[in-house]
Design a protein around this motif. Structure first.
Motif, PDB file in Angstrom:
ATOM      1  N   GLU A 189      -1.301  -5.302  -8.746  1.00  0.00           N
ATOM      2  CA  GLU A 189      -2.210  -5.154  -7.601  1.00  0.00           C
ATOM      3  C   GLU A 189      -2.168  -3.718  -7.081  1.00  0.00           C
ATOM      4  OE1 GLU A 189      -1.548  -7.814  -4.215  1.00  0.00           O
ATOM      5  OE2 GLU A 189      -2.105  -9.475  -5.539  1.00  0.00           O
ATOM      6  N   THR A 190      -0.954  -3.190  -6.958  1.00  0.00           N
ATOM      7  CA  THR A 190      -0.800  -1.829  -6.459  1.00  0.00           C
ATOM      8  C   THR A 190      -1.444  -0.843  -7.423  1.00  0.00           C
ATOM      9  OG1 THR A 190       1.306  -2.587  -5.629  1.00  0.00           O
ATOM     10  CG2 THR A 190       0.887  -0.222  -5.487  1.00  0.00           C
ATOM     11  N   ALA A 191      -1.197  -1.080  -8.745  1.00  0.00           N
ATOM     12  CA  ALA A 191      -1.773  -0.180  -9.752  1.00  0.00           C
ATOM     13  C   ALA A 191      -3.293  -0.239  -9.721  1.00  0.00           C
ATOM     14  CB  ALA A 191      -1.264  -0.559 -11.140  1.00  0.00           C
ATOM     15  N   ALA A 192      -3.814  -1.478  -9.620  1.00  0.00           N
ATOM     16  CA  ALA A 192      -5.273  -1.644  -9.600  1.00  0.00           C
ATOM     17  C   ALA A 192      -5.860  -0.978  -8.365  1.00  0.00           C
ATOM     18  CB  ALA A 192      -5.628  -3.119  -9.615  1.00  0.00           C
ATOM     19  N   GLU A 193      -5.136  -1.119  -7.248  1.00  0.00           N
ATOM     20  CA  GLU A 193      -5.610  -0.513  -6.000  1.00  0.00           C
ATOM     21  C   GLU A 193      -5.668   1.002  -6.146  1.00  0.00           C
ATOM     22  OE1 GLU A 193      -3.643  -0.576  -1.984  1.00  0.00           O
ATOM     23  OE2 GLU A 193      -4.143  -2.691  -2.182  1.00  0.00           O
ATOM     24  N   GLU A 194      -4.577   1.553  -6.766  1.00  0.00           N
ATOM     25  CA  GLU A 194      -4.548   2.998  -6.962  1.00  0.00           C
ATOM     26  C   GLU A 194      -5.719   3.436  -7.819  1.00  0.00           C
ATOM     27  OE1 GLU A 194      -0.781   4.235  -8.511  1.00  0.00           O
ATOM     28  OE2 GLU A 194       0.139   4.051  -6.538  1.00  0.00           O
ATOM     29  N   GLU A 195      -5.992   2.621  -8.873  1.00  0.00           N
ATOM     30  CA  GLU A 195      -7.094   2.962  -9.765  1.00  0.00           C
ATOM     31  C   GLU A 195      -8.412   2.878  -9.028  1.00  0.00           C
ATOM     32  OE1 GLU A 195      -6.007   2.054 -14.378  1.00  0.00           O
ATOM     33  OE2 GLU A 195      -6.948   0.496 -13.199  1.00  0.00           O
ATOM     34  N   GLU A 196      -8.555   1.794  -8.253  1.00  0.00           N
ATOM     35  CA  GLU A 196      -9.802   1.616  -7.523  1.00  0.00           C
ATOM     36  C   GLU A 196      -9.987   2.738  -6.512  1.00  0.00           C
ATOM     37  OE1 GLU A 196     -11.191  -2.205  -5.676  1.00  0.00           O
ATOM     38  OE2 GLU A 196     -10.185  -2.937  -7.466  1.00  0.00           O
ATOM     39  N   ASN A 197      -8.891   3.127  -5.870  1.00  0.00           N
ATOM     40  CA  ASN A 197      -8.971   4.221  -4.907  1.00  0.00           C
ATOM     41  C   ASN A 197      -9.252   5.540  -5.610  1.00  0.00           C
ATOM     42  OD1 ASN A 197      -8.283   2.331  -3.042  1.00  0.00           O
ATOM     43  ND2 ASN A 197      -6.444   3.355  -2.329  1.00  0.00           N
ATOM     44  N   GLY A 198      -9.065   5.525  -6.947  1.00  0.00           N
ATOM     45  CA  GLY A 198      -9.381   6.716  -7.714  1.00  0.00           C
ATOM     46  C   GLY A 198      -8.342   7.807  -7.601  1.00  0.00           C
TER      47      GLY A 198
HETATM   48  C1  LIG Z   1      -6.245   2.451  -1.171  1.00  0.00           C
HETATM   49  O1  LIG Z   1      -7.160   2.695  -0.100  1.00  0.00           O
HETATM   50  C2  LIG Z   1      -7.011   1.780   0.982  1.00  0.00           C
HETATM   51  C3  LIG Z   1      -8.137   2.014   1.967  1.00  0.00           C
HETATM   52  O2  LIG Z   1      -8.401   3.407   2.129  1.00  0.00           O
HETATM   53  C4  LIG Z   1      -5.610   1.948   1.588  1.00  0.00           C
HETATM   54  O3  LIG Z   1      -5.430   1.040   2.657  1.00  0.00           O
HETATM   55  C5  LIG Z   1      -4.556   1.679   0.501  1.00  0.00           C
HETATM   56  O4  LIG Z   1      -3.273   1.926   1.010  1.00  0.00           O
HETATM   57  C6  LIG Z   1      -4.798   2.570  -0.716  1.00  0.00           C
HETATM   58  N1  LIG Z   1      -3.890   2.147  -1.769  1.00  0.00           N
HETATM   59  C7  LIG Z   1      -3.227   2.986  -2.566  1.00  0.00           C
HETATM   60  C8  LIG Z   1      -2.322   2.359  -3.568  1.00  0.00           C
HETATM   61  O5  LIG Z   1      -3.339   4.221  -2.486  1.00  0.00           O
END
Ligand SMILES: *[C@@H]1O[C@H](CO)[C@@H](O)[C@H](O)[C@H]1NC(C)=O
Ligand SMILES: *[C@@H]1O[C@H](CO)[C@@H](O)[C@H](O)[C@H]1NC(C)=O
Ligand SMILES: *[C@@H]1O[C@H](CO)[C@@H](O)[C@H](O)[C@H]1NC(C)=O
Length: 346
Positions: free
Chosen positions: A62-71
């Protein structure tokens, strides 16, 4: 508390100092711990064990995917793609000089991956030079409707979109049954359970006669089972299609439908559904897309978007003077930045 009586008090034994009830508790506790351990690691299909591992793994991914999604992730080749802007998703600018040795302008039908991922996946680089009928522009084909350049980038090749119970294809500007509509039915790797086709011109979209696929198989000597002709439209598919003789747009009236309202309120589509949208509506796309880039629900609802953006350029001479090719590239980049897995459709 009764001490354990020993017949030979001269020899030392720890049992002498342990009461019978506490010994029993100790033995039982050991048994329970050993048994639980065995159960976790060897129980049929390791179910409990794998559940624990899965939940740990899913937290990590989930964390990795989030990082990827956040770019914010560093790319495999070391490029640090800071994708938190529309500009980053534009990748290649129109005025950028052509490289003398550029396989993607001289050799390859498809496009290279963009710097920025979308929904955590690679996607093709936007192509402001040959985004219009790329296969024809590069001389690979004379088929104006050819879409070979995007087939390798379908979301359906990166995720199993067939897992959703409801799998919806929405064709805005469906044109004739045998053009893009049939192309999606034959080429897109998803078995759509529900299809909605909008075509305002009543002379275009016509339902064909259902095709009996089973009667199409023949046995040829020296071959496996083959077909007497390419498969056409099986009868069961026709039953899944809903046709609307209306314009797709942003307002509701006798001849037009507010497509955002239609998707949210009439079809009641949710992020759990598979939703693929193709849009080729002669300029009406701009107002819909201006709404969608401001609506955080839409990129959650729509899994993948194919859109022909209409604009004026000396290469195409379309009568859409309000927008240029840079506007089209910027809109695609903006859609991707908002989380739409979006492609040029031309
Ligand atoms: C991704 O972005 C969201 C919203 O800006 C933020 O809450 C989250 O911590 C970020 N996650 C990572 C892994 O950088
Ligand atoms: C319906 O709305 C469309 C899009 O705004 C417009 O072009 C059309 O003229 C309208 N039709 C009627 C009958 O009001
Ligand atoms: C179209 O529908 C959406 C969703 O219901 C709504 O937010 C929007 O205001 C509507 N657009 C117009 C022009 O009425």
């Amino acid at each position: 508390m009764a001490l354990l009586k020993r017949t030979s008090p001269s020899s030392f034994s720890p049992l002498k100092y342990i009461s019978l009830p506490s010994l029993l508790i100790w033995v039982m506790a050991t048994y329970i711990i050993l048994d639980l351990g065995m159960h976790l690691s060897t129980s049929e299909d390791g179910h409990v064990h794998s559940q624990v591992i899965k939940s740990i793994k899913s937290k990590i991914s989930e964390t990795a995917a989030e990082e990827e999604e956040n770019g914010s992730a560093v790319m495999e080749d070391g490029r640090n793609a800071d994708c938190n802007s529309v500009e980053a998703h534009m990748d290649v600018q129109e005025d950028q000089p052509r490289k003398p040795e550029d396989p993607w302008n001289q050799l390859k039908w498809g496009l290279p991956p963009a710097e920025c991922r979308v929904k955590g996946h690679l996607i093709e680089r936007l192509d402001p030079l040959n985004n219009y009928r790329r296969g024809v522009a590069l001389g690979f084909t004379t088929d104006l409707d050819d879409k070979t350049q995007i087939e390798q980038w379908f979301l359906g090749t990166k995720e199993d979109l067939n897992k959703a119970k409801r799998r919806v294809f929405i064709d805005l500007g469906a044109n004739e049954f045998t053009t893009s509509f049939l192309w999606f039915m034959q080429r897109y790797p998803c078995d759509f359970t529900e299809i909605h086709a909008f075509e305002a011109d009543p002379n275009l979209f016509k339902f064909p006669t259902g095709w009996d696929e089973e009667a199409n198989w023949i046995q040829e000597p020296g071959w496996g089972k083959v077909k007497s002709r390419a498969g056409f439209v099986p009868s069961w598919l026709l039953e899944r299609i809903h046709y609307y003789n209306k314009y797709a747009g942003v307002v509701d009236n006798v001849s037009a439908v507010n497509i955002t309202r239609f998707m949210k309120e009439e079809l009641k589509l949710t992020p759990e559904d598979t939703v693929i949208v193709k849009m080729d509506i002669e300029g009406a796309e701009w107002n819909i897309l201006y709404d969608w880039v401001k609506d955080p629900e839409m990129p959650q609802i729509i899994d993948e978007l194919f859109v022909e953006l209409h604009y004026w350029h000396p290469d195409n001479k379309w009568d859409f003077k309000r927008w240029g090719r840079v506007d089209a590239t910027r809109m695609l980049a903006d859609l991707r930045f908002r989380g739409f897995y979006a492609h040029y459709w031309d």
